[in-house]
Scaffold this active site. Structure first.
Site, short mmCIF file in Angstrom:
data_model
loop_
_atom_site.label_atom_id
_atom_site.label_comp_id
_atom_site.label_asym_id
_atom_site.label_seq_id
_atom_site.Cartn_x
_atom_site.Cartn_y
_atom_site.Cartn_z
N ARG A 1 25.05 -15.58 1.53
CA ARG A 1 24.27 -16.73 1.05
C ARG A 1 24.36 -17.93 2.00
O ARG A 1 24.40 -19.08 1.57
CB ARG A 1 24.71 -17.17 -0.36
CG ARG A 1 24.52 -16.12 -1.42
CD ARG A 1 23.04 -15.78 -1.68
NE ARG A 1 22.95 -14.67 -2.59
CZ ARG A 1 22.92 -13.37 -2.19
NH1 ARG A 1 22.93 -13.05 -0.91
NH2 ARG A 1 22.84 -12.41 -3.09
N SER B 1 21.63 -16.48 -10.48
CA SER B 1 23.10 -16.59 -10.55
C SER B 1 23.51 -18.00 -10.11
O SER B 1 23.12 -18.45 -9.03
CB SER B 1 23.75 -15.58 -9.61
OG SER B 1 23.55 -14.29 -10.11
N GLU C 1 26.15 -21.68 -6.30
CA GLU C 1 25.14 -21.21 -5.35
C GLU C 1 23.91 -22.12 -5.42
O GLU C 1 23.24 -22.36 -4.42
CB GLU C 1 24.75 -19.76 -5.71
CG GLU C 1 23.71 -19.18 -4.79
CD GLU C 1 23.35 -17.73 -5.15
OE1 GLU C 1 24.25 -16.95 -5.47
OE2 GLU C 1 22.16 -17.41 -5.09
C1 LIG Z 1 15.59 -14.99 -12.16
C2 LIG Z 1 16.15 -15.24 -10.78
C3 LIG Z 1 16.67 -14.18 -10.06
C4 LIG Z 1 17.20 -14.40 -8.77
N1 LIG Z 1 17.69 -13.33 -8.08
C5 LIG Z 1 18.21 -13.54 -6.85
C6 LIG Z 1 18.72 -12.44 -6.11
O1 LIG Z 1 18.70 -11.29 -6.53
N2 LIG Z 1 19.23 -12.69 -4.88
C7 LIG Z 1 19.26 -13.96 -4.35
O2 LIG Z 1 19.74 -14.12 -3.21
N3 LIG Z 1 18.78 -15.00 -5.03
C8 LIG Z 1 18.24 -14.83 -6.26
N4 LIG Z 1 17.75 -15.90 -6.95
C9 LIG Z 1 17.83 -17.25 -6.36
C10 LIG Z 1 16.61 -17.66 -5.50
O3 LIG Z 1 15.44 -16.97 -5.91
C11 LIG Z 1 16.83 -17.42 -4.02
O4 LIG Z 1 17.95 -18.15 -3.53
C12 LIG Z 1 15.61 -17.79 -3.17
O5 LIG Z 1 15.82 -17.37 -1.85
C13 LIG Z 1 15.32 -19.30 -3.15
O6 LIG Z 1 14.03 -19.49 -2.58
P1 LIG Z 1 13.12 -20.74 -3.03
O7 LIG Z 1 11.88 -20.69 -2.23
O8 LIG Z 1 12.96 -20.77 -4.48
O9 LIG Z 1 14.03 -21.93 -2.54
P2 LIG Z 1 14.15 -23.36 -3.22
O10 LIG Z 1 14.89 -23.24 -4.51
O11 LIG Z 1 12.84 -24.03 -3.23
O12 LIG Z 1 15.10 -24.07 -2.16
C14 LIG Z 1 16.41 -23.58 -1.95
C15 LIG Z 1 16.98 -24.26 -0.69
O13 LIG Z 1 16.23 -23.79 0.44
C16 LIG Z 1 15.72 -24.89 1.18
N5 LIG Z 1 14.41 -24.48 1.72
C17 LIG Z 1 13.40 -23.88 1.03
N6 LIG Z 1 12.38 -23.64 1.89
C18 LIG Z 1 12.75 -24.12 3.10
C19 LIG Z 1 12.10 -24.19 4.37
N7 LIG Z 1 10.87 -23.71 4.57
N8 LIG Z 1 12.79 -24.76 5.41
C20 LIG Z 1 14.04 -25.25 5.22
N9 LIG Z 1 14.69 -25.23 4.04
C21 LIG Z 1 14.05 -24.65 2.99
C22 LIG Z 1 15.58 -26.01 0.14
O14 LIG Z 1 15.58 -27.30 0.77
C23 LIG Z 1 16.81 -25.79 -0.72
O15 LIG Z 1 17.93 -26.39 -0.12
C24 LIG Z 1 17.20 -15.71 -8.22
C25 LIG Z 1 16.66 -16.77 -8.96
C26 LIG Z 1 16.13 -16.54 -10.22
C27 LIG Z 1 15.52 -17.68 -10.96
#
Ligand SMILES: Cc1cc2nc3c(=O)[nH]c(=O)nc-3n(C[C@H](O)[C@H](O)[C@H](O)COP(=O)(O)OP(=O)(O)OC[C@H]3O[C@@H](n4cnc5c(N)ncnc54)[C@H](O)[C@@H]3O)c2cc1C
Length: 305
Positions: free
Chosen positions: A178, A229, A299
């Site tokens: 992560r 998580s 996380e």
């Molecule tokens: C139901 C559910 C299930 C999930 N299952 C998993 C799983 O199996 N595995 C897992 O790893 N995660 C999981 N997650 C967590 C999440 O989906 C991941 O961490 C995902 O990668 C976050 O992406 P996001 O676009 O939503 O990021 P955001 O929540 O929008 O942002 C997260 C971070 O990334 C940064 N960021 C986003 N885009 C950029 C960019 N273009 N440039 C620079 N920084 C950026 C943001 O500033 C922030 O700090 C889950 C979440 C939910 C709700």
């Protein structure tokens, strides 16, 4: 920051035709469905617009936060006194031989489906992760034994310190559990990423994707808003199992509750505030420390006003 400053920012964005909203509730843009209004919510369509928006905000002393699909963040109930830069309009995806290059705003689930259409293997683990490609690279998202680091070849980012577009090789991401080097360089905005995949059998790839999705539906409380998580894995221990053993399933503060289905998730049962989630997180951390002598780490990313 005063409203007058935001008026100047909006007028600069108008001149360039860049989409933006004022006082936009972050509860509409996060999977937790929590968070007050961001003073500015900007949706650039390409790297140039993104660079312009970040510069315009910075020249006015307005802080920025880059948001993908908001599936790993918890915004403050008080909102965000700054400009949220949404990447979701960066949405192009293209294939060349075994490589897929994908803009930061594309969902990783769409990326996974696109790979399936091309019979390219390696991205089945990403199917069902509700994040964007930018967020997944930033977090080194992973599931079911796969991680972004296994398939990422390079990523391109905007360096907001000098406005230049630069590329990182896979190695330069310093990937760990992560973690990517983007976490140590918040002045970099990921614009796109290239994944190196391998030829596969369409039916085999589809069967694995379906299996992973079934497992998610069975084990995760997908019927409630959440951010997945909440805590990182502790080396050698399953955090969700420790939370369960500590008797915390169903523990609640206001509208926030430790999921009974998956103790690693905090769900928004209705009307949860960021203060509710934060208090529940602190309760879980304290209880786990008292019972196991272990300090668990969050996380999800908390965004203060
Ligand atoms: C139901 C559910 C299930 C999930 N299952 C998993 C799983 O199996 N595995 C897992 O790893 N995660 C999981 N997650 C967590 C999440 O989906 C991941 O961490 C995902 O990668 C976050 O992406 P996001 O676009 O939503 O990021 P955001 O929540 O929008 O942002 C997260 C971070 O990334 C940064 N960021 C986003 N885009 C950029 C960019 N273009 N440039 C620079 N920084 C950026 C943001 O500033 C922030 O700090 C889950 C979440 C939910 C709700």
């Amino acid at each position: 920051m005063s409203d007058a400053v935001y008026d100047i920012l909006f007028s600069e964005l108008d001149k360039r035709g860049i989409d933006h909203l004022a006082n936009e509730p972050m509860s509409l843009h996060t999977t937790f469905k929590i968070g007050g209004a961001a003073k500015a919510f900007i949706s650039p369509r390409d790297g140039e617009e993104l660079s312009f928006a970040v510069n315009a905000a910075s020249d006015l002393g307005v802080k920025t936060f880059v948001l993908g699909k908001g599936s790993n963040v918890l915004f403050d109930d008080e909102g965000y006194d700054g400009a949220v830069i949404s990447t979701l309009s960066l949405d192009k995806i293209r294939v060349s031989d075994n490589m897929i290059t994908c803009d930061a705003g594309v969902s990783v689930t769409s990326l996974s489906r696109f790979a399936l259409e091309k019979s390219l293997a390696g991205l089945t683990f990403a199917y069902g992760i509700p994040g964007s490609v930018g967020g997944a690279v930033f977090m080194n998202a992973g599931a079911y034994g796969g991680e972004i680091k296994d398939v990422l070849m390079s990523s391109t980012y905007l360096d907001t310190t000098d406005g230049k577009i630069k590329t990182l090789t896979a190695k330069e991401h310093d990937f760990a559990y992560r973690y990517s080097s983007y976490k140590a360089h918040l002045d970099r905005v990921i614009l796109n990423a290239t994944f190196l995949l391998r030829e596969g059998d369409h039916n085999d790839i589809k069967a694995e994707m379906d299996d992973f999705m079934d497992r998610r539906r069975t084990k995760q409380p997908l019927e409630f808003p959440s951010a997945g998580s909440v805590f990182k894995r502790y080396p050698g221990r399953y955090t969700a199992q420790m939370i369960d053993e500590a008797g915390l399933k169903g523990a609640a503060v206001g509208g926030a509750e430790v999921s009974v289905k998956h103790a690693g998730f905090i769900i928004n049962k209705g009307g949860a505030t960021s203060a509710d989630v934060t208090a529940l997180i602190e309760l879980i951390k304290k209880t786990i420390f008292e019972k196991f002598g272990i300090e668990i780490e969050c996380e999800i990313i908390r965004v203060e006003k």
